[in-house]
Scaffold this motif. Structure first.
Motif, PDB file in Angstrom:
ATOM      1  N   VAL A  33       0.863  -1.180   0.000  1.00  0.00           N
ATOM      2  CA  VAL A  33       0.000   0.000   0.000  1.00  0.00           C
ATOM      3  C   VAL A  33       0.902   1.234   0.000  1.00  0.00           C
ATOM      4  CG1 VAL A  33      -1.788   1.302   1.217  1.00  0.00           C
ATOM      5  CG2 VAL A  33      -1.816  -1.207   1.278  1.00  0.00           C
ATOM      6  N   LEU A  34       0.873   1.969  -1.113  1.00  0.00           N
ATOM      7  CA  LEU A  34       1.628   3.218  -1.219  1.00  0.00           C
ATOM      8  C   LEU A  34       0.642   4.372  -1.116  1.00  0.00           C
ATOM      9  CD1 LEU A  34       4.333   4.765  -1.903  1.00  0.00           C
ATOM     10  CD2 LEU A  34       3.536   4.754  -4.278  1.00  0.00           C
ATOM     11  N   VAL A  35       0.849   5.254  -0.138  1.00  0.00           N
ATOM     12  CA  VAL A  35       0.015   6.450  -0.010  1.00  0.00           C
ATOM     13  C   VAL A  35       0.803   7.637  -0.559  1.00  0.00           C
ATOM     14  CG1 VAL A  35      -1.005   8.094   1.622  1.00  0.00           C
ATOM     15  CG2 VAL A  35      -1.407   5.646   1.904  1.00  0.00           C
ATOM     16  N   VAL A  36       0.155   8.390  -1.457  1.00  0.00           N
ATOM     17  CA  VAL A  36       0.789   9.559  -2.078  1.00  0.00           C
ATOM     18  C   VAL A  36       0.147  10.807  -1.491  1.00  0.00           C
ATOM     19  CG1 VAL A  36       1.357  10.713  -4.249  1.00  0.00           C
ATOM     20  CG2 VAL A  36       1.104   8.213  -4.196  1.00  0.00           C
ATOM     21  N   MET A  37       0.979  11.676  -0.920  1.00  0.00           N
ATOM     22  CA  MET A  37       0.486  12.904  -0.299  1.00  0.00           C
ATOM     23  C   MET A  37       1.196  14.104  -0.910  1.00  0.00           C
ATOM     24  SD  MET A  37       0.108  11.801   3.705  1.00  0.00           S
ATOM     25  CE  MET A  37      -1.572  12.351   3.882  1.00  0.00           C
ATOM     26  N   ASP A 125     -21.850 -10.563  -3.101  1.00  0.00           N
ATOM     27  CA  ASP A 125     -20.766 -10.854  -2.148  1.00  0.00           C
ATOM     28  C   ASP A 125     -19.967  -9.589  -1.839  1.00  0.00           C
ATOM     29  OD1 ASP A 125     -21.551 -13.483  -2.134  1.00  0.00           O
ATOM     30  OD2 ASP A 125     -19.949 -14.190  -3.467  1.00  0.00           O
ATOM     31  N   LEU A 126     -19.698  -8.788  -2.883  1.00  0.00           N
ATOM     32  CA  LEU A 126     -18.932  -7.552  -2.693  1.00  0.00           C
ATOM     33  C   LEU A 126     -19.729  -6.527  -1.890  1.00  0.00           C
ATOM     34  CD1 LEU A 126     -17.312  -7.278  -6.227  1.00  0.00           C
ATOM     35  CD2 LEU A 126     -16.070  -7.514  -4.065  1.00  0.00           C
ATOM     36  N   LEU A 127     -21.028  -6.426  -2.164  1.00  0.00           N
ATOM     37  CA  LEU A 127     -21.873  -5.512  -1.382  1.00  0.00           C
ATOM     38  C   LEU A 127     -21.901  -5.939   0.084  1.00  0.00           C
ATOM     39  CD1 LEU A 127     -24.808  -4.882  -3.884  1.00  0.00           C
ATOM     40  CD2 LEU A 127     -23.137  -3.199  -3.086  1.00  0.00           C
ATOM     41  N   ASP A 128     -21.902  -7.243   0.299  1.00  0.00           N
ATOM     42  CA  ASP A 128     -21.816  -7.799   1.652  1.00  0.00           C
ATOM     43  C   ASP A 128     -20.521  -7.345   2.326  1.00  0.00           C
ATOM     44  OD1 ASP A 128     -23.419  -9.229   3.280  1.00  0.00           O
ATOM     45  OD2 ASP A 128     -22.862 -11.212   2.525  1.00  0.00           O
ATOM     46  N   GLN A 129     -19.427  -7.505   1.594  1.00  0.00           N
ATOM     47  CA  GLN A 129     -18.103  -7.121   2.090  1.00  0.00           C
ATOM     48  C   GLN A 129     -18.070  -5.630   2.444  1.00  0.00           C
ATOM     49  OE1 GLN A 129     -15.022  -8.459  -0.678  1.00  0.00           O
ATOM     50  NE2 GLN A 129     -13.622  -6.911   0.086  1.00  0.00           N
ATOM     51  N   ALA A 189      -6.724  -3.633   2.168  1.00  0.00           N
ATOM     52  CA  ALA A 189      -5.279  -3.664   2.436  1.00  0.00           C
ATOM     53  C   ALA A 189      -4.922  -4.902   3.253  1.00  0.00           C
ATOM     54  CB  ALA A 189      -4.857  -2.392   3.171  1.00  0.00           C
ATOM     55  N   LYS A 190      -5.765  -5.217   4.242  1.00  0.00           N
ATOM     56  CA  LYS A 190      -5.513  -6.411   5.072  1.00  0.00           C
ATOM     57  C   LYS A 190      -5.546  -7.679   4.236  1.00  0.00           C
ATOM     58  CE  LYS A 190      -7.062  -4.919   9.625  1.00  0.00           C
ATOM     59  NZ  LYS A 190      -8.311  -4.594  10.307  1.00  0.00           N
ATOM     60  N   GLY A 191      -6.368  -7.669   3.185  1.00  0.00           N
ATOM     61  CA  GLY A 191      -6.475  -8.833   2.306  1.00  0.00           C
ATOM     62  C   GLY A 191      -5.321  -8.951   1.319  1.00  0.00           C
ATOM     63  N   GLY A 192      -4.378  -7.995   1.361  1.00  0.00           N
ATOM     64  CA  GLY A 192      -3.186  -8.099   0.519  1.00  0.00           C
ATOM     65  C   GLY A 192      -3.294  -7.432  -0.842  1.00  0.00           C
ATOM     66  N   MET A 193      -4.325  -6.591  -1.042  1.00  0.00           N
ATOM     67  CA  MET A 193      -4.474  -5.902  -2.326  1.00  0.00           C
ATOM     68  C   MET A 193      -3.342  -4.889  -2.527  1.00  0.00           C
ATOM     69  SD  MET A 193      -6.099  -5.263  -5.149  1.00  0.00           S
ATOM     70  CE  MET A 193      -7.735  -6.017  -5.068  1.00  0.00           C
ATOM     71  N   THR A 194      -2.793  -4.846  -3.730  1.00  0.00           N
ATOM     72  CA  THR A 194      -1.829  -3.805  -4.096  1.00  0.00           C
ATOM     73  C   THR A 194      -2.609  -2.509  -4.292  1.00  0.00           C
ATOM     74  OG1 THR A 194      -0.564  -5.482  -5.291  1.00  0.00           O
ATOM     75  CG2 THR A 194      -0.012  -3.171  -5.734  1.00  0.00           C
ATOM     76  N   MET A 195      -2.236  -1.453  -3.556  1.00  0.00           N
ATOM     77  CA  MET A 195      -3.016  -0.217  -3.579  1.00  0.00           C
ATOM     78  C   MET A 195      -2.112   1.005  -3.689  1.00  0.00           C
ATOM     79  SD  MET A 195      -5.675  -1.337  -0.510  1.00  0.00           S
ATOM     80  CE  MET A 195      -6.378   0.270  -0.209  1.00  0.00           C
ATOM     81  N   GLU A 207      -1.637   4.479   9.531  1.00  0.00           N
ATOM     82  CA  GLU A 207      -2.028   3.140   9.982  1.00  0.00           C
ATOM     83  C   GLU A 207      -1.896   2.073   8.892  1.00  0.00           C
ATOM     84  OE1 GLU A 207      -6.194   0.906  11.023  1.00  0.00           O
ATOM     85  OE2 GLU A 207      -6.149   3.091  11.123  1.00  0.00           O
ATOM     86  N   VAL A 208      -2.213   2.431   7.639  1.00  0.00           N
ATOM     87  CA  VAL A 208      -2.376   1.413   6.597  1.00  0.00           C
ATOM     88  C   VAL A 208      -1.215   1.375   5.600  1.00  0.00           C
ATOM     89  CG1 VAL A 208      -3.915   0.584   4.757  1.00  0.00           C
ATOM     90  CG2 VAL A 208      -4.889   1.576   6.826  1.00  0.00           C
TER      91      VAL A 208
END
Length: 247
Positions: A33-37, A125-129, A189-195, A207-208
């Motif tokens: 997870v890369l945050v750009v500020m 399923d995604l709406l559930d998530q 992010a917890k699920g390992g998605m590249t962001m 935090e993330v």
């Protein structure tokens, strides 16, 4: 470690010779997870929009998931990337005349030729998530801004992207709606998605993020882990920005 995005010396010029990107070099690893500020006009949004071909480049080399997106790329590369890279914008960009369910299933059915039943099951399923399953048959105008943005995230995820790009996803929301969108992003992010996330949300970044990259005037000023960036930023421009954001 696999590199998902590799950018080398990216240049993007606007009129009057203003450089929105002025020699930007970076790498994003898979699962990171890369945050750009950075302040307004620093080139953050331009940069993230080059990663899925929404902005063209004037110079430099860009490789996203093995697909070259430099100044000479064509439509074929852009189509390939947009199947594999999801993007969420400030504005939700939902189709007002379609139900929430149809907004999410449109691309999987049309672009990926998925069966309607399978696409709808995945959408539910995604709406559930996202915590908004009960909104499936409503229309965008019936939802709050925070709910609409979570639908936009679900819509991007419906194509099973390998990378997710977020361009200031909470900046158009009322303050009380910001948390629900950031919580959905935390789960991803917890699920390992590249962001790659452009945001002014300092708490989320702290935090993330695996790394925080600070930009100013089209250039990367510094990149470091969140702890270092927020407590001991090297560059004066970074410290000044943080000082303004915290007061």
């Amino acid at each position: 470690m696999t590199v998902a995005i590799r950018a080398t010396d990216l240049v993007k010029s606007y009129s009057q010779g203003v450089r929105a990107l002025d020699g930007v070099t970076l790498e994003v690893n898979s699962g990171e997870v890369l945050v750009v500020m950075g302040p307004s006009g620093s080139g953050k949004s331009t940069l993230i929009r080059t990663f899925n071909g929404l902005e063209s480049l004037d110079g430099g080399a860009l490789d996203v998931l093995g697909v070259p997106l430099d100044a000479t790329h064509g439509e074929r590369q852009v189509r390939e990337i947009r199947k594999r890279v999801g993007m969420v914008f400030q504005q939700f960009n939902l189709f007002p005349h379609l139900s929430i369910l149809d907004n999410i299933t449109l691309a999987p059915i049309k672009v990926q030729q998925r069966a309607k039943a399978a696409a709808e099951q995945r959408a539910m399923d995604l709406l559930d998530q996202m915590g908004i399953r009960e909104q499936a048959y409503k229309y965008p105008s019936q939802l709050s801004g925070g709910q609409q943005q979570r639908v936009a995230i679900a819509r991007a995820l419906a194509l099973d992207p390998e990378v997710m790009l977020f361009d200031e996803p909470t900046s158009a929301l009322d303050p009380e709606r910001v948390k629900e969108v950031l919580d959905a992003m935390r789960q991803l992010a917890k699920g390992g998605m590249t962001m790659v996330v452009v945001t002014h949300e300092l708490g989320f970044a702290r935090e993330v993020a695996d790394r925080v990259m600070f930009m100013d005037r089209g250039q990367v000023v510094e990149t470091s882990d969140p702890e270092t960036f927020f407590s001991n930023a090297r560059e004066e421009r970074s410290r000044r920005f943080l000082n303004q954001m915290q007061h």
